[in-house]
Write an enzyme that holds these catalytic residues in place. Structure first.
Site, PDB file in Angstrom:
ATOM      1  N   THR A 161      92.041  28.505  37.855  1.00 40.10           N
ATOM      2  CA  THR A 161      91.507  29.429  38.744  1.00 40.10           C
ATOM      3  C   THR A 161      90.757  28.916  39.611  1.00 40.10           C
ATOM      4  O   THR A 161      90.908  28.417  40.763  1.00 40.10           O
ATOM      5  CB  THR A 161      91.058  30.607  37.889  1.00 40.10           C
ATOM      6  OG1 THR A 161      90.076  30.227  36.885  1.00 40.10           O
ATOM      7  CG2 THR A 161      92.115  31.341  37.255  1.00 40.10           C
ATOM      8  N   LYS A 187      91.554  25.599  30.333  1.00 37.31           N
ATOM      9  CA  LYS A 187      91.111  25.977  31.923  1.00 37.31           C
ATOM     10  C   LYS A 187      89.796  27.051  31.602  1.00 37.31           C
ATOM     11  O   LYS A 187      89.419  27.485  30.745  1.00 37.31           O
ATOM     12  CB  LYS A 187      92.287  26.888  32.739  1.00 37.31           C
ATOM     13  CG  LYS A 187      92.417  28.256  31.706  1.00 37.31           C
ATOM     14  CD  LYS A 187      91.410  29.389  32.263  1.00 37.31           C
ATOM     15  CE  LYS A 187      91.086  29.678  33.922  1.00 37.31           C
ATOM     16  NZ  LYS A 187      90.184  30.583  34.215  1.00 37.31           N
ATOM     17  N   THR A 198      86.408  30.809  24.430  1.00 41.48           N
ATOM     18  CA  THR A 198      86.090  30.412  25.747  1.00 41.48           C
ATOM     19  C   THR A 198      86.958  29.920  26.746  1.00 41.48           C
ATOM     20  O   THR A 198      87.649  28.936  26.158  1.00 41.48           O
ATOM     21  CB  THR A 198      84.795  29.583  25.612  1.00 41.48           C
ATOM     22  OG1 THR A 198      84.911  28.851  24.532  1.00 41.48           O
ATOM     23  CG2 THR A 198      83.396  30.161  25.821  1.00 41.48           C
ATOM     24  N   GLU A 284      81.310  26.308  37.362  1.00 40.92           N
ATOM     25  CA  GLU A 284      81.701  26.688  38.742  1.00 40.92           C
ATOM     26  C   GLU A 284      80.425  26.332  39.414  1.00 40.92           C
ATOM     27  O   GLU A 284      79.116  26.465  39.058  1.00 40.92           O
ATOM     28  CB  GLU A 284      81.584  28.056  38.575  1.00 40.92           C
ATOM     29  CG  GLU A 284      83.095  28.672  38.554  1.00 40.92           C
ATOM     30  CD  GLU A 284      83.250  29.998  38.403  1.00 40.92           C
ATOM     31  OE1 GLU A 284      84.388  30.735  38.584  1.00 40.92           O
ATOM     32  OE2 GLU A 284      82.127  31.039  38.426  1.00 40.92           O
ATOM     33  N   ASN A 410      81.111  32.996  43.154  1.00 42.54           N
ATOM     34  CA  ASN A 410      81.073  34.238  42.643  1.00 42.54           C
ATOM     35  C   ASN A 410      80.582  35.375  43.598  1.00 42.54           C
ATOM     36  O   ASN A 410      81.122  36.628  43.369  1.00 42.54           O
ATOM     37  CB  ASN A 410      80.102  34.389  41.265  1.00 42.54           C
ATOM     38  CG  ASN A 410      80.986  33.559  40.141  1.00 42.54           C
ATOM     39  OD1 ASN A 410      81.872  34.167  39.647  1.00 42.54           O
ATOM     40  ND2 ASN A 410      80.390  32.338  39.918  1.00 42.54           N
TER      41      ASN A 410
END
Length: 415
Positions: A161, A187, A198, A284, A410
């Site tokens: 993703t 992932k 997780t 991220e 985000n």
């Protein structure tokens, strides 16, 4: 034990594939504009029926695929042959979620000539949006027809993703004179925080292991790998680890906690630990991998708790990003960990490829060279080494720094 290539296809008898079927929008990925992958549907398939173990998210909100997978494994007494997984849409908090997840199993089973309940189903992506099933219906034949023993990479990209790199690891080892292999793919980049699971993680092995011992090995290894990983303090609704064993290596089936079981568990740890490090490093927006090693602890649980407390500290994550050797933020995180120990006995160091500095000894912060500290923290892999000096147990936890890019990613995740 040695590292080998092949990911989930490294063990004998496992095929995989991944395709772009249209769940993701065509064109540039806004979160990762440099990515060239667009696969959004993945498949893993074993030549024979597998003993299967799984661990799931502890979030009270659970994605429909979790519910359906648990039900399928109950029906088959923990046996499976295939994994079908999509990205971009989590199929969570939808009125028709279970219906769509069941249909994914049925479509897969029809193409592979197996039972729907022999299919593990998983989804990852945006929560609360209806999963479009038409692209999956239209793509499943192509996906199944393209299965091959060397397409692990296609499957690994299909589950990405906000990940910037695919994550695979495999090892080879011996049990009873037989060569065995374990391979995995994972992932995850954000919404990652213990406890289990997780992210999405799929692991395969050709070792012969009973379902009961497979579950025992997975439970014990999850505790000291994925459950010691924290990116941002959020636990996803769709987290899952599945472990499939088809027995094609030909070893005597492992049915009890003997020396063969320990060899198998060591190999499983090697795969899961390295996937955990990959997940942490690809957090991220992350620019640094954080590894906290806590030793000298009264109990294993104490060691885990303290290490996880440090990697989960938002303030320390920010300090890492700024390359600020603010030991007070480490000590604060140690201090609020839910464990019993004497802080006046604790030592803390910081380390990287550029050196090591002592920052805390026996209840007091130490003076250190700010220039040397800045050099150490300029590395993209940082270790915090804690010794409680109050026992023999140890544990490691993994995380990353918190950067401006995390907020950017985000801030427009759905678009």
């Amino acid at each position: 034990m040695k590292r080998i290539q092949g990911g989930v296809c490294a063990p004998k008898g496992f095929k995989a594939n991944g395709i772009y079927c249209g769940i993701k929008k065509p064109g540039i990925d806004n979160q990762n504009p440099n990515l060239k992958h667009k696969n959004d549907l993945g498949l893993i398939f074993s030549d024979t029926l597998c003993a299967t173990a799984a661990v799931y998210t502890t979030n009270k909100v659970k994605g429909a695929p979790i519910i359906v997978t648990k039900r399928n494994l109950e029906k088959t007494a923990n046996k499976s042959r295939a994994v079908i997984v999509n990205s971009k849409n989590a199929n969570t908090c939808n009125a028709d979620g279970e219906e769509k997840a069941n249909e994914m199993c049925s479509l897969t089973a029809k193409e592979l000539g197996i039972l729907p309940e022999e299919v593990i189903v998983a989804s990852t992506g945006v929560i609360g949006q209806v999963l479009p099933i038409e692209p999956i219906r239209n793509g499943i034949s192509k996906l199944a027809a393209g299965l091959a023993y060397d397409k692990n990479g296609e499957a690994a990209t299909a589950i990405m993703t906000t990940d910037t790199v695919k994550k695979e690891y495999a090892v080879e080892f011996e049990i009873g004179g037989r060569v065995c292999r374990i391979g995995g793919m994972a992932k995850g980049s954000g919404m990652i925080h213990p406890n289990m699971a997780t992210t999405l993680n799929f692991i395969t092995t050709d070792a012969a292991v009973s379902a009961e011992m497979l579950q025992k090995a997975l439970d014990e290894t999850v505790k000291i790998t994925y459950n010691c990983l924290s990116i941002d303090g959020d636990t996803s609704t769709n987290d899952m680890v599945s472990l499939m064993a088809n027995g094609l290596a030909g070893n005597d089936e492992i049915m009890k906690a003997d020396s063969d079981f320990e060899i198998f568990k060591d190999a499983l740890y090697e795969v899961m630990m390295n996937l955990t490090r990959m997940l942490a490093k690809d957090g991220e927006g992350a620019s640094k991998l954080l590894e906290c090693i806590c030793t000298g602890c009264p109990t294993k649980d104490d060691a885990i708790t303290v290490a996880k407390s440090v990697v989960g500290s938002t303030l320390f994550k920010c300090a890492l990003f700024g390359e600020d050797a603010n030991c007070g933020r480490i000590l604060c995180a140690i201090g609020y960990a839910d464990a019993e120990f004497d802080m006046n006995a604790v030592d803390v160091d910081m380390k990287s490829e550029y050196g090591r500095i002592e920052v805390f000894r026996k209840g007091a912060c130490l003076e250190f060279s700010e220039d040397k500290a800045a050099k150490i923290l300029s590395s993209d892999e940082i270790q915090v080494i804690i010794n409680l000096n109050q026992g023999k147990e140890s544990a490691t936890a993994w995380g990353c720094d918190l950067t401006y890019d995390y907020v950017k990613i985000n801030g427009d995740y759905r678009t």
